[in-house]
Motif scaffolding. Structure first.
Motif, mmCIF file in Angstrom:
data_model
loop_
_atom_site.group_PDB
_atom_site.id
_atom_site.type_symbol
_atom_site.label_atom_id
_atom_site.label_comp_id
_atom_site.label_asym_id
_atom_site.label_seq_id
_atom_site.Cartn_x
_atom_site.Cartn_y
_atom_site.Cartn_z
ATOM 1 N N ARG A 1 0.629 -1.223 -0.007
ATOM 2 C CA ARG A 1 -0.160 -0.138 0.100
ATOM 3 C C ARG A 1 0.869 1.305 -0.061
ATOM 4 O O ARG A 1 2.024 1.339 0.781
ATOM 5 C CB ARG A 1 -0.966 -0.009 1.347
ATOM 6 C CG ARG A 1 -1.928 0.993 1.165
ATOM 7 C CD ARG A 1 -3.046 1.035 2.574
ATOM 8 N NE ARG A 1 -3.738 2.374 2.514
ATOM 9 C CZ ARG A 1 -4.936 2.102 2.950
ATOM 10 N NH1 ARG A 1 -5.364 0.877 3.484
ATOM 11 N NH2 ARG A 1 -5.636 3.044 3.013
ATOM 12 N N GLU B 1 14.833 -2.560 -2.971
ATOM 13 C CA GLU B 1 13.292 -2.803 -3.306
ATOM 14 C C GLU B 1 12.774 -1.604 -3.758
ATOM 15 O O GLU B 1 11.768 -1.645 -4.858
ATOM 16 C CB GLU B 1 12.532 -3.427 -2.003
ATOM 17 C CG GLU B 1 11.248 -3.928 -2.542
ATOM 18 C CD GLU B 1 10.403 -4.455 -1.453
ATOM 19 O OE1 GLU B 1 10.213 -5.795 -1.470
ATOM 20 O OE2 GLU B 1 10.060 -3.568 -0.523
ATOM 21 N N CYS C 1 10.177 -0.952 -7.605
ATOM 22 C CA CYS C 1 8.798 -0.633 -7.460
ATOM 23 C C CYS C 1 7.999 -0.053 -8.693
ATOM 24 O O CYS C 1 8.598 1.101 -9.089
ATOM 25 C CB CYS C 1 8.416 0.247 -6.230
ATOM 26 S SG CYS C 1 8.510 -0.788 -4.488
ATOM 27 N N ASP D 1 0.904 -0.082 -9.412
ATOM 28 C CA ASP D 1 0.091 -1.088 -9.939
ATOM 29 C C ASP D 1 -1.274 -0.849 -9.981
ATOM 30 O O ASP D 1 -1.740 -0.291 -8.694
ATOM 31 C CB ASP D 1 0.428 -2.540 -9.358
ATOM 32 C CG ASP D 1 -0.260 -3.524 -9.925
ATOM 33 O OD1 ASP D 1 -0.454 -3.558 -11.165
ATOM 34 O OD2 ASP D 1 -0.837 -4.551 -9.244
ATOM 35 N N ARG E 1 -1.241 0.604 -5.983
ATOM 36 C CA ARG E 1 -0.263 -0.063 -5.004
ATOM 37 C C ARG E 1 1.051 -0.120 -5.667
ATOM 38 O O ARG E 1 1.438 0.098 -6.837
ATOM 39 C CB ARG E 1 -0.804 -1.390 -4.771
ATOM 40 C CG ARG E 1 -2.088 -1.494 -3.876
ATOM 41 C CD ARG E 1 -2.235 -1.136 -2.770
ATOM 42 N NE ARG E 1 -3.401 -1.570 -2.093
ATOM 43 C CZ ARG E 1 -4.580 -0.745 -2.230
ATOM 44 N NH1 ARG E 1 -4.520 0.383 -2.487
ATOM 45 N NH2 ARG E 1 -5.677 -0.950 -1.469
ATOM 46 N N TRP E 2 1.965 -0.164 -4.691
ATOM 47 C CA TRP E 2 3.500 -0.296 -5.088
ATOM 48 C C TRP E 2 3.613 -2.067 -5.347
ATOM 49 O O TRP E 2 3.153 -3.007 -4.580
ATOM 50 C CB TRP E 2 4.441 -0.080 -4.118
ATOM 51 C CG TRP E 2 4.631 1.456 -4.028
ATOM 52 C CD1 TRP E 2 4.250 2.211 -2.696
ATOM 53 C CD2 TRP E 2 4.918 2.700 -5.047
ATOM 54 N NE1 TRP E 2 4.588 3.416 -3.197
ATOM 55 C CE2 TRP E 2 4.893 3.572 -4.349
ATOM 56 C CE3 TRP E 2 5.066 2.308 -6.064
ATOM 57 C CZ2 TRP E 2 5.232 4.822 -5.019
ATOM 58 C CZ3 TRP E 2 5.344 3.451 -7.018
ATOM 59 C CH2 TRP E 2 5.555 4.766 -6.480
ATOM 60 N N ALA E 3 3.868 -2.429 -6.589
ATOM 61 C CA ALA E 3 4.293 -3.782 -7.005
ATOM 62 C C ALA E 3 5.865 -3.880 -7.271
ATOM 63 O O ALA E 3 6.395 -2.888 -7.818
ATOM 64 C CB ALA E 3 3.355 -4.351 -7.974
ATOM 65 N N PRO F 1 7.391 -6.184 -9.762
ATOM 66 C CA PRO F 1 7.466 -7.357 -10.851
ATOM 67 C C PRO F 1 8.564 -7.860 -10.983
ATOM 68 O O PRO F 1 8.695 -9.178 -11.582
ATOM 69 C CB PRO F 1 7.002 -6.629 -12.121
ATOM 70 C CG PRO F 1 7.378 -5.336 -12.024
ATOM 71 C CD PRO F 1 7.329 -4.976 -10.250
#
Length: 414
Positions: A2, A47, A51, A54, A64-66, A68
């Motif tokens: 989030r 990380e 990011c 998404d 949202r932060w994703a 991939p």
């Protein structure tokens, strides 16, 4: 993951949200593949640098932060086609394309500003704040030093809910934008260098006081520049309404000095534009800024936790929080003083000459200022959304204020 409250407010504030920091270096420009290799070595394990946003674009509160996968250094590190000042001007009003992590690192062949080339990091503010940019750029150096400058503990605010109510009133009081002369506003960027001896002399002002910090000097110089460019506020359209500057406050402490993201808040401070004497104007800025740490603590310990709890009920909370800040009357200017963390640095043997910041473009009728220090090199960047050329005129007026303080050798009389 989030988005934090700060991430979401920066994503939804209606501005392009692009910020940057450049390290100007001397020596032969490195091959872009060498830079990519250093970036992978130092940033691949972070990380935050992998990011992406998404979901929807955030208007409905479902972004949202994703993560991939790891970022692609070929897509993220490139040679710039422009000089550094032109790169800043081209980047400031163009959000970075989605689909990949929203940051880019450019090798700038023509940096100017006393160097031979530059490494320029550009990112969406929703991903990284200014302190994060400095931490990342410092980590690319030959001696990356500690993870970050040791932070100060956030002070405990006095008064609890009473202090929170005072701060809410201060953050929502009426303000006004700059009195632009043109019917339309235009984005513009100006970079100016400040001689070290000028800044050192200015720091001794007011001559009958304790001296001034770099942040106090910047806010005081901006107040003087607005007076020089637009006249006293009593001559503006809304003569009885104060003019505010937004002062970013880093909320990192000793336990997380190198944390990436948006660990910050913004405190709104009135600018003493109507005070004629430069030293008296600086004293007024010092008095106004003295309460900023405690006010920021109210944000960190009361207002932010309350907002985080409330926004779980729905995206309307973020829209409500952003509504006031979306207008230029919230703060006509933003003022950020940035110091390069650690001692002198080199990149693959090339010496760091100076750093150049890129503050974000804000709403029409505003100007953002960033004063970057690296050793004895001081560089001012102004980003305006006012009339054509106003960023350059205001940057020049800020430099003039520093020169005025530097020439003042005797105590001023209030």
């Amino acid at each position: 993951m989030r988005l934090s409250c700060a991430d979401e407010m920066l994503l939804l504030n209606g501005c392009p949200g692009v910020i940057g920091l450049a390290a100007v270096l001397s020596g032969e420009r490195p091959d872009v593949d060498q830079v990519r290799a250093r970036v992978v070595e130092r940033w691949a394990g972070l990380e935050r640098m992998s990011c992406v946003l998404d979901g929807a674009d955030g208007r409905r509160g479902c972004a949202r932060w994703a993560v991939p996968g790891p970022f692609d250094p070929v897509a993220h590190v490139a040679v710039a086609a422009d000089k550094l000042d032109d790169l800043w001007a081209r980047s400031v009003d163009r959000p970075l394309a989605g689909g990949v992590p929203p940051w880019r690192l450019y090798v700038v062949p023509d940096a100017a500003h006393g160097g031979d080339f530059a490494l320029a990091l550009v990112a969406q503010h929703a991903l990284l704040d200014g302190r994060s940019l400095a931490t990342l750029m410092r980590s690319l150096m030959d001696d990356p030093g500690p993870a970050g400058v040791p932070g100060r503990p956030v002070p405990l605010p006095r008064g609890g809910l009473r202090a929170a109510r005072r701060e809410l009133r201060a953050m929502s009081a009426p303000g006004q934008a700059l009195p632009t002369r043109a019917p339309e506003t235009y984005p513009s960027v100006a970079v100016a260098e400040l001689p070290a001896q000028t800044v050192r002399a200015a720091r001794r002002q007011p001559a009958d006081g304790r001296g001034a910090t770099l942040n106090e000097l910047l806010v005081g110089a901006v107040a003087g520049a607005l007076r020089a460019e637009y006249g006293p506020v009593r001559r503006w359209r809304e003569r009885d309404v104060p003019v505010y500057t937004a002062v970013p406050c880093d909320l990192r402490g000793r336990g997380n000095p190198g944390e990436l993201g948006n660990t910050l808040t913004v405190v709104r401070v009135p600018l003493p534009v109507d005070i004629d004497d430069p030293a008296a104007r600086l004293r007024a800025c010092q008095a106004a800024l003295a309460g900023v740490p405690e006010r920021a603590a109210v944000h960190a310990t009361v207002l932010f936790p309350a907002a985080e709890a409330a926004r779980r009920t729905g995206p309307w909370v973020t829209r409500l929080l952003n509504r006031r800040g979306r207008h230029s009357c919230f703060a006509a200017t933003a003022t950020t003083a940035m110091k390069w963390p650690g001692a002198a640095s080199t990149f693959q043997g090339r010496r760091l000459v100076r750093t150049v910041g890129l503050p974000p473009l804000q709403h029409p009728g505003t100007v953002s200022f960033a004063l970057a220090q690296a050793g004895d090199a001081f560089t001012l960047t102004a980003v305006g959304n006012v009339g054509p050329g106003d960023a350059g005129r205001l940057a020049g007026a800020v430099v003039t204020q520093f020169e005025t303080w530097a020439r003042t050798a005797t105590p001023s009389v209030l």
